[in-house]
Design an enzyme around this catalytic site. Structure first.
Site, PDB file in Angstrom:
ATOM      1  N   HIS A 171      39.014  42.726  41.363  1.00 56.62           N
ATOM      2  CA  HIS A 171      39.412  43.054  39.999  1.00 56.62           C
ATOM      3  C   HIS A 171      40.553  44.064  39.961  1.00 56.62           C
ATOM      4  CE1 HIS A 171      39.286  43.779  35.805  1.00 56.62           C
ATOM      5  NE2 HIS A 171      38.577  44.892  35.840  1.00 56.62           N
ATOM      6  N   CYS A 172      40.770  44.794  41.083  1.00 60.70           N
ATOM      7  CA  CYS A 172      41.668  45.952  41.007  1.00 60.70           C
ATOM      8  C   CYS A 172      43.087  45.719  41.525  1.00 60.70           C
ATOM      9  CB  CYS A 172      41.031  47.120  41.756  1.00 60.70           C
ATOM     10  SG  CYS A 172      39.424  47.586  41.071  1.00 60.70           S
ATOM     11  N   LEU A 173      43.209  45.523  42.855  1.00 52.56           N
ATOM     12  CA  LEU A 173      44.546  45.574  43.451  1.00 52.56           C
ATOM     13  C   LEU A 173      45.529  44.542  42.902  1.00 52.56           C
ATOM     14  CD1 LEU A 173      44.154  46.576  47.204  1.00 52.56           C
ATOM     15  CD2 LEU A 173      44.370  47.964  45.159  1.00 52.56           C
TER      16      LEU A 173
END
Ligand SMILES: NC(=O)c1ccc[n+]([C@@H]2O[C@H](COP(=O)([O-])OP(=O)(O)OC[C@H]3O[C@@H](n4cnc5c(N)ncnc54)[C@H](O)[C@@H]3O)[C@@H](O)[C@H]2O)c1
Length: 436
Positions: free
Chosen positions: A273-275
């Site tokens: 979900h982040c990078l």
């Protein structure tokens, strides 16, 4: 601190009631940590399946043992609801909702807006609200603050507002929530003081910064740092293959330098979900200020090419053995975006499997933690293990190095194996193994 803040501070240090909005990878471990600290925690989520699961003490997050969750629910320390009004008497509310990208890679803060609107409906004197979702600098001040002040309350006097980025690494047993210093930026000194007291319950160290924008930027710097360094090593992997050098050997030797170097590892592409998303939140924001960031775009370009590169490795390896991709029996091992988690959000495995299927390969996959996978709308089930028929596969493609795999057995049984994670590296060079 005024009288309200002093009172709230005492409650936060004692036995507070804490609301957590968003019971996902971030919110659930946080809710459990606060409940373990002696607070009464109420989790709220719009996903009723998650609410039911938490309320019945059954965990769906690898880092939260069902045993722990069940005990906290039975003891009345942790409860769940799909109704935010259940938080009307909370001392603090922490927002941990998703922050995905829109179709043109623009921030989609609709979940934050919706959570902020819900909190605005129940905001009361003495409430501390903290946003933990990763987002662009300014969100706390520009999106949350006006909604709360519209209720006739003043920030820093009547209610308190802060941003504190979540920095957990799901699946990481070495650094847990308590070990990771908690960066906090408060809207006013009183907001910062209360947020520091709150997080002091669950973190060994709280790192105060001058305001919410700085705390928001800290998280984006950390994730952009990772994204850029992963892009750099991904490009090194491509260059090393061209030159007939093992990038893994290069990294291992470079990492012996005791200062000024930090190892990053190549792979089939960024996931989670982040990078893949967070740096675009920053690009979007600074673009509004007339600046076009370059590192973020360049790193994104390289990282997004990695799945294509891996598909090319597969095609080349089959070609060298006189086979086409079309009709080849390919087994993909590991579809989660990283080892020992079940999270397939934005996993490069999705693009790689989709591309191989479109090219006519007969693709099956196995992942000990992911029984079903949806690839561009088509549901695929994991092949059972150990009947994965390794010997009859034309190619076995390792995308995620889950620690449960027996690499020696895989190398022994698979006629041809592409290892994008160097999981088989310790076994040394093998004629049937190709490494990124
Ligand atoms: N997953 C990670 O490793 C990680 C690490 C650090 C930071 N973050 C950040 O934390 C935030 C949350 O990520 P996550 O991985 O926990 O997401 P997630 O999807 O696992 O969980 C978010 C939860 O919020 C719920 N939700 C959405 N809108 C809601 C609303 N209006 N009210 C109540 N509940 C709502 C969803 O149903 C979901 O259960 C994101 O901003 C992410 O970038 C994630």
């Amino acid at each position: 601190m005024n009288a309200t803040a002093t009172l709230v501070n005492e409650r936060l240090a004692g036995s507070p009631t804490i609301g957590v909005i968003g019971l996902g990878y971030v919110g659930l471990p946080l809710a459990v940590a606060f409940a373990e600290s002696g607070a009464t925690v109420l989790g709220v989520d719009v996903d009723t399946r998650r609410v039911t699961s938490v309320a019945s003490g059954v965990s769906f997050i690898e880092d939260v043992p069902t045993e722990t969750l069940g005990r906290l629910v039975r003891e009345g320390r942790l409860a769940a609801s799909d109704d935010v009004t259940a938080l009307k008497d909370a001392d603090a509310i922490i927002i941990c909702v998703p922050t995905p990208l829109g179709k043109s890679k623009e921030p989609d803060i609709s979940h934050i807006v919706s959570a902020a609107d819900s909190v605005a409906g129940i905001i009361h004197r003495g409430l501390l609200v903290v946003l933990e979702s990763t987002t662009y600098p300014g969100t706390t001040q520009e999106v949350l603050l006006p909604r709360f002040e519209a209720r006739g309350l003043e920030a820093g006097e009547d209610f308190f507002l802060a941003f504190s980025p979540e920095r957990i690494d799901p699946g990481n047993r070495r650094y847990t929530l308590r070990d990771i210093p908690k960066v906090v930026g408060g809207l006013t000194p009183a907001c910062l003081g209360l947020a520091t007291t709150l997080y002091g319950r669950v973190a060994n160290e709280v790192v105060p910064v001058s305001g919410p924008e700085t705390a928001e930027m800290v998280k984006l710097y950390e994730n952009t740092f990772r994204s850029v360094n992963i892009a750099l090593i991904n490009e090194f992997a491509i260059m090393c293959r061209r030159l007939g050098i093992s990038v893994w050997e290069v990294i291992a030797a470079a990492a012996t330098k005791p200062f000024g170097f930090m190892p990053f590892y190549p792979g089939p592409g960024l996931g989670g979900h982040c990078l893949p998303s967070d740096p675009h939140y920053l690009s979007w924001k600074v673009r509004l200020e007339g600046y076009e960031p370059r590192f973020i775009a360049f790193a994104d370009e390289i990282n997004r090419q990695m799945p294509v590169y891996v598909v090319q490795m597969v095609a080349d390896a089959l070609n060298d053995r006189g086979r086409a991709v079309r009709g080849s029996r390919i087994l993909v091992l590991g579809v989660a975006y990283k080892p020992n988690v079940a999270d397939t959000r934005d996993s490069p495995a999705l693009e790689i499997i989709d591309t191989l299927l479109m090219k006519g390969a007969a693709v099956a996959y196995h992942d000990p933690l992911v029984p079903d996978l949806s690839v561009t709308g088509v549901e695929i089930h994991a092949v059972p293990w150990p009947d994965a028929e390794l010997a009859s596969r034309d190619l076995v493609l390792v995308l995620t190095a889950h620690t449960t795999y027996d690499w020696a057995a895989l190398v022994r049984d698979a006629p041809l194996l592409i290892d994008t994670r160097n999981a088989t590296g310790p076994l040394g060079p093998r004629p049937n193994v190709i490494r990124l």
